[in-house]
Design an enzyme around this catalytic site. Structure first.
Site, PDB file in Angstrom:
ATOM      1  N   ASP A   4       0.857  -1.183   0.000  1.00 23.56           N
ATOM      2  CA  ASP A   4       0.000   0.000   0.000  1.00 23.56           C
ATOM      3  C   ASP A   4       0.894   1.233   0.000  1.00 23.56           C
ATOM      4  OD1 ASP A   4      -2.814   0.944   2.152  1.00 23.56           O
ATOM      5  OD2 ASP A   4      -1.784   2.029   0.562  1.00 23.56           O
ATOM      6  N   ASP A  98      -3.086   2.445  -5.895  1.00 27.01           N
ATOM      7  CA  ASP A  98      -1.965   2.469  -4.956  1.00 27.01           C
ATOM      8  C   ASP A  98      -1.875   1.231  -4.072  1.00 27.01           C
ATOM      9  OD1 ASP A  98      -4.177   2.937  -3.400  1.00 27.01           O
ATOM     10  OD2 ASP A  98      -3.215   4.452  -2.153  1.00 27.01           O
ATOM     11  N   GLU A  99      -2.520   0.158  -4.474  1.00 24.18           N
ATOM     12  CA  GLU A  99      -2.486  -1.057  -3.659  1.00 24.18           C
ATOM     13  C   GLU A  99      -2.382  -2.293  -4.524  1.00 24.18           C
ATOM     14  OE1 GLU A  99      -5.397  -1.960  -0.562  1.00 24.18           O
ATOM     15  OE2 GLU A  99      -5.697   0.203  -0.397  1.00 24.18           O
TER      16      GLU A  99
END
Length: 405
Positions: A4, A98-99
């Site tokens: 993350d 973003d993960e």
DNA sequence: TCTGGGGTCCTAGGACCC
DNA sequence: TCTGGGGTCCTAGGACCC
């Protein structure tokens, strides 16, 4: 392994501009009634949070610096990071911009001796190439890996080992589980369930009764069990719907004006559908009224699959014309679903062929000169606003044919 | 100047078919 | 003196994720 990016949009901006480093910044959208999308850690200290208005953010912190989101920058960074992840395993599931989840089971067997080595190597490379940090969680399954990732931020590395699971789950608040939101938390609380330990011990039968199919899943989650595999992007490339919505600069009652916005949204949806090579046979219209709380959607299934803007618009209008408005409109949305991936088109009729050529010509011009360089005459003025997709849930991959943004 | 925008999945009721 | 049962598709709404 769950990875993350920390304060992703804000970190990318700080990496790109040294004047922003060490300062409280908030990344916002471009439109008039935007909210804060992400904040830097410096801003979080002041209590500035995602979802606040500009006005609320400034109230928390006078020195707060607002930066308008730059989707291209984030997509580029995200794509680069995902490429790095693939150096360690082909099993990379892109969860959002973003993960990501990585299944490194086999990498451990054959190449790397310990998961920490992969995590540290990846962290160092991301930092080196992109100047941003991430939090990594390592565990026997996705549920726990995500949980682990949340435990240390920023720049964290947390491992949950099999023998630690029971002790960890015993006291863990249910809300920390990915999949338990505000409502489910409240409903579980009503059953006297507050921790994962309690959830895991609760009779599955009652959970199933109250929550349906989710009930079983909840029970498993309480025990820290999760069998879901890491699904790499290549196998997960089927989009199920394509939509756009926008909060209008101000609330609008005039139906002709609303129609103009619907034309704009239809064009945005059509353009993206054509870019992905999909058509849909269900069109939905979503409306939120001025009071914010009243919202509803109406949909219509058609006999044909469509992706031309004017056809989407026509369907949206036919839905809209049956709607009576009790208040001015705050937000409008158009979406197509029941999608089909289009084969190369063969046209029976000259008119169809001409229409496809027209759409193609317009798309080409807009690709080259920017959105709405050429478009329908009846669009709202100021339409360039809000036509970019800026959203942390935006997947740079996981979608076919998407290297264009 | 209160409250964005992109999605996915599930449910429940009704229409319709055999 | 009674009205089954299986299935699919459609719509509207809700919960959740980022």
């Amino acid at each position: 392994m769950h990875i993350d990016m920390n304060a992703f949009f804000a970190s990318v901006e700080q990496a790109a501009n040294r004047d922003l480093r060490g300062k409280p910044i908030a990344v916002i959208g471009a439109s008039a009634r935007t909210v804060i999308l992400t904040t830097s850690y410096e801003a979080r200290k002041y209590g500035v949070k995602t979802g606040m208005t500009i006005w609320q953010g400034r109230k928390q912190c006078q020195r707060l610096i607002f930066v308008v989101a730059d989707n291209r920058k984030y997509t580029r960074t995200s794509t680069g990071i995902v490429a790095m992840m693939r150096d360690y395993t082909p099993l990379v599931e892109v969860f959002s911009i973003d993960e990501a989840f990585l299944d490194v089971t086999n990498s451990l067997k054959y190449i790397y001796r310990a998961p920490e080595l992969i995590a540290c190597s990846l962290k160092a490379r991301i930092k080196e190439s992109f100047g941003i940090t991430c939090s990594i969680g390592i565990a026997p399954n996705k549920l726990l890996a995500k949980l682990a990732g949340e435990m240390q931020k920023p720049d964290g590395l947390t491992i949950i080992r099999p023998e630690e699971i029971d002790r960890l789950m015993e006291k863990l608040p249910i809300r920390d589980l990915c999949g338990v939101g505000k409502r489910t938390e409240r409903r579980l609380n009503e059953l006297g369930i507050h921790t994962c330990g309690q959830l895991g011990r609760f009779p599955v039968k009652i959970l199933r009764q109250k929550f349906g199919i989710i009930g079983e899943r909840l029970s498993q989650m309480g025990k820290g069990i999760d069998d879901s595999p890491v699904v790499p992007a290549e196998e997960n490339d089927e989009v199920k719907s394509v939509g756009h919505s926008m909060t209008l600069r101000q609330d609008v009652s005039l139906r002709v004006e609303i129609r103009r916005y619907l034309l704009q949204l239809s064009e945005m949806v059509g353009r993206r559908a054509r870019r992905y090579g999909v058509s849909g046979r269900t069109v939905s219209l979503y409306i939120r009224l001025a009071d914010y709380y009243t919202s509803f959607s109406k949909q219509k299934s058609l006999r044909r699959y469509i992706n031309h803007s004017d056809e989407i618009y026509k369907a949206a209008i036919s839905i809209f014309d049956a709607v009576e408005l009790s208040q001015p409109v705050r937000l409008l949305g158009v979406r197509i679903s029941s999608l089909r991936y289009d084969p190369e088109q063969l046209f029976l009729f000259e008119e169809e062929r001409r229409k496809a050529l027209l759409a193609k010509a317009m798309d080409t011009i807009n690709d080259r000169f920017g959105e709405f360089s050429i478009s329908f005459a009846d669009l709202p003025t100021n339409r360039k606003q809000g036509c970019h997709v800026i959203s942390p849930a935006w997947r740079p991959e996981g979608i076919r044919n998407i290297n264009v943004l």
